[in-house]
Design a protein around this motif. Structure first.
Motif, mmCIF file in Angstrom:
data_model
loop_
_atom_site.group_PDB
_atom_site.id
_atom_site.type_symbol
_atom_site.label_atom_id
_atom_site.label_comp_id
_atom_site.label_asym_id
_atom_site.label_seq_id
_atom_site.Cartn_x
_atom_site.Cartn_y
_atom_site.Cartn_z
ATOM 1 N N GLN A 167 3.100 -9.947 4.452
ATOM 2 C CA GLN A 167 4.665 -10.180 3.116
ATOM 3 C C GLN A 167 5.799 -9.561 2.856
ATOM 4 O O GLN A 167 4.962 -8.253 1.966
ATOM 5 C CB GLN A 167 3.496 -10.888 2.378
ATOM 6 N N ASP A 168 6.735 -10.300 3.021
ATOM 7 C CA ASP A 168 7.847 -9.070 2.490
ATOM 8 C C ASP A 168 7.592 -9.291 1.285
ATOM 9 O O ASP A 168 7.428 -8.737 0.961
ATOM 10 C CB ASP A 168 8.717 -9.129 4.008
ATOM 11 N N ARG A 169 8.659 -10.912 0.739
ATOM 12 C CA ARG A 169 9.080 -11.103 0.118
ATOM 13 C C ARG A 169 8.486 -11.649 -1.107
ATOM 14 O O ARG A 169 7.412 -12.310 -0.729
ATOM 15 C CB ARG A 169 10.106 -12.026 -0.455
ATOM 16 N N VAL A 170 8.564 -10.806 -2.043
ATOM 17 C CA VAL A 170 6.643 -11.085 -3.300
ATOM 18 C C VAL A 170 6.995 -11.350 -4.978
ATOM 19 O O VAL A 170 8.573 -10.933 -4.835
ATOM 20 C CB VAL A 170 5.516 -10.285 -3.099
ATOM 21 N N GLY A 171 6.671 -11.942 -5.527
ATOM 22 C CA GLY A 171 6.829 -11.210 -6.981
ATOM 23 C C GLY A 171 6.475 -10.115 -7.001
ATOM 24 O O GLY A 171 6.018 -8.962 -6.844
ATOM 25 N N TYR A 172 7.386 -9.709 -8.552
ATOM 26 C CA TYR A 172 7.862 -8.891 -9.459
ATOM 27 C C TYR A 172 6.209 -8.253 -9.979
ATOM 28 O O TYR A 172 5.301 -8.667 -10.340
ATOM 29 C CB TYR A 172 8.695 -9.198 -9.864
ATOM 30 N N PRO A 173 5.840 -6.811 -9.131
ATOM 31 C CA PRO A 173 4.560 -6.310 -10.297
ATOM 32 C C PRO A 173 4.164 -6.338 -11.019
ATOM 33 O O PRO A 173 5.776 -5.836 -11.565
ATOM 34 C CB PRO A 173 4.607 -4.759 -9.058
ATOM 35 N N VAL A 174 3.772 -6.820 -11.404
ATOM 36 C CA VAL A 174 2.553 -6.089 -12.212
ATOM 37 C C VAL A 174 1.350 -5.289 -13.237
ATOM 38 O O VAL A 174 0.813 -5.151 -12.531
ATOM 39 C CB VAL A 174 2.404 -7.663 -12.951
ATOM 40 N N SER A 175 2.085 -3.745 -13.989
ATOM 41 C CA SER A 175 0.425 -3.180 -13.610
ATOM 42 C C SER A 175 0.156 -2.890 -15.516
ATOM 43 O O SER A 175 1.556 -2.937 -16.050
ATOM 44 C CB SER A 175 1.056 -1.514 -12.563
ATOM 45 N N ILE A 176 -0.787 -1.772 -15.472
ATOM 46 C CA ILE A 176 -1.876 -1.455 -16.464
ATOM 47 C C ILE A 176 -1.626 0.093 -16.506
ATOM 48 O O ILE A 176 -2.142 0.180 -15.127
ATOM 49 C CB ILE A 176 -2.136 -2.791 -17.455
ATOM 50 N N HIS A 177 -1.390 0.876 -17.273
ATOM 51 C CA HIS A 177 -1.579 2.216 -16.955
ATOM 52 C C HIS A 177 -2.729 2.869 -18.250
ATOM 53 O O HIS A 177 -2.171 2.774 -19.579
ATOM 54 C CB HIS A 177 -0.324 2.775 -17.236
ATOM 55 N N ALA A 178 -3.462 3.731 -17.604
ATOM 56 C CA ALA A 178 -4.023 4.001 -18.863
ATOM 57 C C ALA A 178 -3.668 5.493 -18.844
ATOM 58 O O ALA A 178 -2.867 6.554 -18.324
ATOM 59 C CB ALA A 178 -5.207 3.907 -19.036
ATOM 60 N N GLY A 179 -4.545 6.863 -19.745
ATOM 61 C CA GLY A 179 -4.600 8.166 -20.100
ATOM 62 C C GLY A 179 -4.188 8.551 -18.447
ATOM 63 O O GLY A 179 -5.803 8.216 -17.828
ATOM 64 N N ALA A 180 -3.584 9.916 -18.324
ATOM 65 C CA ALA A 180 -4.290 10.445 -16.687
ATOM 66 C C ALA A 180 -5.386 10.995 -16.813
ATOM 67 O O ALA A 180 -6.236 10.995 -15.321
ATOM 68 C CB ALA A 180 -3.543 11.981 -16.775
ATOM 69 N N ASN A 181 -6.001 11.585 -17.514
ATOM 70 C CA ASN A 181 -8.179 11.509 -17.313
ATOM 71 C C ASN A 181 -8.803 10.130 -17.631
ATOM 72 O O ASN A 181 -10.102 9.828 -17.415
ATOM 73 C CB ASN A 181 -8.449 12.885 -18.458
ATOM 74 N N ASP A 182 -8.268 8.901 -17.438
ATOM 75 C CA ASP A 182 -9.068 7.415 -17.500
ATOM 76 C C ASP A 182 -9.529 7.785 -16.957
ATOM 77 O O ASP A 182 -8.102 7.692 -15.600
ATOM 78 C CB ASP A 182 -8.235 6.375 -18.611
#
Length: 580
Positions: free
Chosen positions: A184-199
């Motif tokens: 699929q080309d046009r999709v919704g805006y991605p939503v993300s979650i981020h933790a520390g680099a070593n997690d």
């Protein structure tokens, strides 16, 4: 990530890209990155390599090609003398704005992971700005063994962040390599979650829904199922474009390093944005350069193409985007050029530029009332043209009793008398319910009451358009511009938005005829006043009746009718009344 921008990045766009990177990082609670000269060197070398050899986007280089500095991003950093403990590289292609390039990279979810990498401390930015090449922005992030960033224990960041507004609604998945949503080309805006680099984040559930609504269908991107996702992050991509101006709630449930994590946050998408054009219509000289500026739209606005009216030997107009959203138009011969714009949601707008050769206005007035028009694209300043008590114009001021213009919006007369002082004019106008007239705009008509026959000093310039872009209902007093027309051609032009039909010519004179009247008239009546003190009359409804209906009505009222053969026409510089 590839795009479709035109032109080259300006030198200061590196700074704009850095500002946007740090704005995004600080939103989610990450430390800003600082510029490193060695990273700049590596990024710029790769930007130059891409334009010299690939003219596309790639993280790889081939030994032996001009500008080769390393086969991989890591190798290029080492070659530049940067010893890293962690690094990543993101590249935007096609954008001419550093800020927009970074915004596009954040929109592209795999590249967002690089921009929001928690441990990096430094950055280098390169720009590919060679003319005729695909513009690019290369961003190299890194940290040495001594300055890697460690986030506070328990830190979690999200993007969009909690409470963020104006969030983009969509993402074109095919523009990112690798493609996160392959089918699929046009999709919704991605939503993300981020933790520390070593997690390590493991996902149990990750959903998105309008507040108070049902969950939307999403595609989950997470480690270890997706090798392009770092262990410390996860994302969902809505499989349909998000709605305008809507608040969404994201809910994450999972573990970080084996410990339970449950987090909810909201953000609001951007409201519907109309495409804005600074000058939807402009009339300029053939030798001039017209400039059109477009902004707004949903997901930005872009030029979809242009069209023009031309003679059989005229070359095509030149349309150039000189900076984002700013277009210059050039022609070699008189022509009407239309620029068409659209946004990602299919909204369209057009800008029209009418190029015309200069004309000379030479006006001879008779004693009594004269109905004239301003045929030039330059406004007539009353005091300059007709003079005043304090500054008379030789041969003009003493011959003019008064000048009048009708204001259709107010249904009111504007009045000027060069023999009256400014205070006397104001007092007289107020007492009669008039407005003091100070200027006559291009394409407007006006009356002059002259004491005797005389000539105005000639004026030259770009002609105004005979057909107005808008015409209110009721009575309007207009002027014939660069196009001499028959009443039928004028009426038809209001219906179709432009003059059509063909020209009729006698030696030294040409005028536009209708080539067939409009089936539904746009005006009720048209009136002109000739030097003999007679009204000349046209009513398209009577003309459509055929036969002698128009002639009979005019004769019965003591008028002169415009002929149905269209041999009689409105001359450049004349004024005329229209009742719509």
């Amino acid at each position: 990530m590839a795009g479709h921008g035109l032109g080259a990045l300006a030198a200061d766009e590196k700074a704009a890209a850095l500002d946007e990177v740090n704005l995004t990082r600080q939103r989610v609670g990450l430390s800003p990155v600082t510029t490193n000269a060695l990273l700049n060197q590596a990024a710029q070398a790769h930007a130059d390599y891409l334009q010299a050899n690939v003219n596309d986007i790639s993280h790889d280089e081939t030994p032996g090609l001009p500008g080769f500095t390393g086969a991989t991003p890591g190798a290029r950093l080492i070659a530049a003398g940067y010893s890293y403990s962690t690094m990543n590289e993101v590249i935007s292609g096609g954008d001419t704005s550093g800020q927009k390039a970074v915004q596009g990279l954040v929109q592209a979810i795999y590249h967002r992971f690089g921009i929001l990498a928690p441990a990096v401390a430094e950055v280098g930015i390169g720009q590919g700005a060679a003319l005729g090449k695909l513009p690019n922005v290369v961003i190299d992030f890194g940290a040495t063994f001594g300055n890697a960033v460690t986030m506070p224990q328990g830190w979690l960041g999200t993007y969009p962040v909690d409470g963020q507004t104006g969030v983009v609604r969509d993402f074109f998945s095919n523009t990112e390599s690798p493609d996160p949503v392959a089918n699929q080309d046009r999709v919704g805006y991605p939503v993300s979650i981020h933790a520390g680099a070593n997690d390590t984040l493991l996902v149990t559930s990750f959903t998105l829904k309008p507040v108070g609504g049902a969950p939307v269908q999403v595609q989950l991107l997470n480690y270890p199922a997706d090798a392009h996702v770092p262990p410390s992050a996860a994302a969902i991509v809505p499989l349909s474009v998000l709605d305008y101006g809507t608040t969404y709630q994201a809910d994450f449930s999972g573990t970080r390093n084996g410990q339970s994590v449950n987090l909810s946050w909201t953000f609001t998408t951007a409201a519907y944005a109309t495409i804005q054009i600074d000058l939807p219509y402009q009339r300029v000289g053939t030798s001039q350069v017209a400039r059109v500026q477009v902004s707004g739209g949903n997901g930005g606005s872009h030029l979809t193409g242009h069209s023009w009216t031309q003679g059989s030997t005229d070359p095509a107009p030149q349309v150039t985007e000189v900076s984002p959203g700013v277009f210059e138009v050039r022609v070699a011969a008189p022509s009407d050029v239309t620029l068409n714009f659209a946004d990602t949601d299919g909204q369209t707008r057009a800008a029209k530029v009418s190029f015309a050769d200069s004309i000379t206005e030479a006006t001879v007035l008779v004693a009594g009332w004269n109905l004239l028009g301003n045929p030039l694209q330059t406004a007539i300043q009353l005091q300059q043209r007709f003079g005043s008590v304090d500054a008379p114009v030789a041969g003009v001021t003493d011959n003019v009793v008064s000048v009048w213009k009708w204001l259709p919006g107010n249904a009111q007369w504007a009045f000027y008398a060069p023999s009256m002082t400014a205070s006397a004019l104001a007092s007289y106008a107020l007492g009669k319910g008039y407005v003091v007239l100070d200027r006559i705009e291009p394409g407007e008509g006006y009356w002059i009451n002259a004491k005797g026959q005389f000539s105005f000093p000639a004026r030259s310039g770009v002609p105004s358009s005979t057909v107005p872009q808008t015409l209110p209902t009721g009575w309007s007093l207009l002027g014939v511009g660069g196009e001499a027309v028959t009443p039928a051609a004028f009426d038809k032009a209001l219906s179709v938005g432009r003059l059509s039909g063909q020209s009729m010519c006698y030696p030294g004179e040409c005028w536009q005829v209708s080539g067939g009247m409009a089936a539904t008239p746009s005006i009720k009546t048209m009136w002109t006043w000739d030097a003999k003190g007679q009204w000349r009359f046209f009513a398209p409804s009577l003309a459509l009746d055929g036969g002698t209906a128009l002639q009979d009505y005019a004769t019965g009222k003591g008028y002169v009718a415009y002929d149905l053969a269209e041999n009689l026409y409105l001359h450049t510089g004349e004024g005329f009344w229209v009742n719509r």
